[in-house]
Design a protein around this motif. Structure first.
Motif, PDB file in Angstrom:
ATOM      1  N   LEU A  56      -5.038 -10.884 -19.052  1.00  0.00           N
ATOM      2  CA  LEU A  56      -3.718 -10.389 -18.257  1.00  0.00           C
ATOM      3  C   LEU A  56      -4.323  -9.957 -17.011  1.00  0.00           C
ATOM      4  O   LEU A  56      -3.473 -10.041 -15.991  1.00  0.00           O
ATOM      5  CB  LEU A  56      -2.848  -9.610 -19.109  1.00  0.00           C
ATOM      6  N   VAL A  57      -5.318  -8.930 -17.201  1.00  0.00           N
ATOM      7  CA  VAL A  57      -5.767  -8.223 -15.890  1.00  0.00           C
ATOM      8  C   VAL A  57      -6.315  -9.208 -15.047  1.00  0.00           C
ATOM      9  O   VAL A  57      -6.132  -9.009 -13.810  1.00  0.00           O
ATOM     10  CB  VAL A  57      -6.613  -7.089 -16.345  1.00  0.00           C
ATOM     11  N   VAL A  58      -7.225 -10.238 -15.631  1.00  0.00           N
ATOM     12  CA  VAL A  58      -7.671 -10.958 -14.691  1.00  0.00           C
ATOM     13  C   VAL A  58      -6.819 -11.863 -13.942  1.00  0.00           C
ATOM     14  O   VAL A  58      -6.847 -12.214 -12.813  1.00  0.00           O
ATOM     15  CB  VAL A  58      -8.851 -11.802 -15.527  1.00  0.00           C
ATOM     16  N   MET A  59      -5.915 -12.078 -14.325  1.00  0.00           N
ATOM     17  CA  MET A  59      -4.668 -13.022 -13.955  1.00  0.00           C
ATOM     18  C   MET A  59      -4.030 -12.423 -13.177  1.00  0.00           C
ATOM     19  O   MET A  59      -3.860 -12.754 -11.978  1.00  0.00           O
ATOM     20  CB  MET A  59      -3.877 -13.686 -15.109  1.00  0.00           C
ATOM     21  N   LEU A  60      -3.802 -11.040 -13.225  1.00  0.00           N
ATOM     22  CA  LEU A  60      -3.046 -10.251 -12.096  1.00  0.00           C
ATOM     23  C   LEU A  60      -3.784  -9.884 -10.979  1.00  0.00           C
ATOM     24  O   LEU A  60      -3.096  -9.879  -9.901  1.00  0.00           O
ATOM     25  CB  LEU A  60      -2.616  -8.984 -13.046  1.00  0.00           C
ATOM     26  N   THR A  61      -5.146  -9.627 -11.140  1.00  0.00           N
ATOM     27  CA  THR A  61      -5.872  -9.576  -9.980  1.00  0.00           C
ATOM     28  C   THR A  61      -5.972 -10.707  -9.244  1.00  0.00           C
ATOM     29  O   THR A  61      -6.135 -10.765  -8.060  1.00  0.00           O
ATOM     30  CB  THR A  61      -7.442  -8.762 -10.382  1.00  0.00           C
ATOM     31  N   GLY A  62      -6.062 -11.970  -9.846  1.00  0.00           N
ATOM     32  CA  GLY A  62      -6.181 -13.073  -9.185  1.00  0.00           C
ATOM     33  C   GLY A  62      -4.967 -13.373  -8.405  1.00  0.00           C
ATOM     34  O   GLY A  62      -4.960 -13.926  -7.406  1.00  0.00           O
ATOM     35  N   ILE A  63      -3.768 -13.051  -8.951  1.00  0.00           N
ATOM     36  CA  ILE A  63      -2.463 -13.155  -8.435  1.00  0.00           C
ATOM     37  C   ILE A  63      -2.463 -12.384  -7.227  1.00  0.00           C
ATOM     38  O   ILE A  63      -1.924 -12.648  -5.854  1.00  0.00           O
ATOM     39  CB  ILE A  63      -1.377 -13.051  -9.441  1.00  0.00           C
TER      40      ILE A  63
END
Length: 107
Positions: A1-8
């Motif tokens: 989720l953190v990787v997705m959040l930083t990607g967003i």
């Protein structure tokens, strides 16, 4: 989720619903793993420390991978250069940490 959040946040990426589902399943598995560890009778303070360190590592990994992707695509840097710089910085950080912790002693 953190990787997705930083990607967003950093790259403005979009993810498919299946990718969100896979991330949620990963989080659920991690939660069940930590609950099973606490039921087994391990020390709570060690479990909380381990979870905290793991979350910190995930946050750093998410930031690094997102920044690498940005450098690779926006700055048009070669992949080999990015890998070399990342590994060199990681080696310097690890050697510094090991030296400060007294783990680099001569036999």
């Amino acid at each position: 989720l953190v990787v997705m959040l930083t990607g967003i946040i950093i790259l403005g990426k979009r993810f498919a619903p299946a990718e969100y589902g896979a991330a949620l399943l990963s989080v659920a598995g991690l939660y069940l793993f930590s609950v099973a560890d606490s039921v087994a009778g391990s020390d709570k303070s060690d479990s909380l420390k381990a979870i905290g360190l793991m979350l910190l590592a995930v946050a750093f990994e998410a930031t690094v991978s997102t920044m690498q992707e940005r450098a690779l695509h926006q700055k048009q840097r070669p992949l080999a250069e990015m890998i070399f710089v990342t590994n060199s910085l990681g080696a310097i950080i690890l050697l510094t940490t090991a030296a400060r912790g007294g783990e680099l002693s001569l036999l």
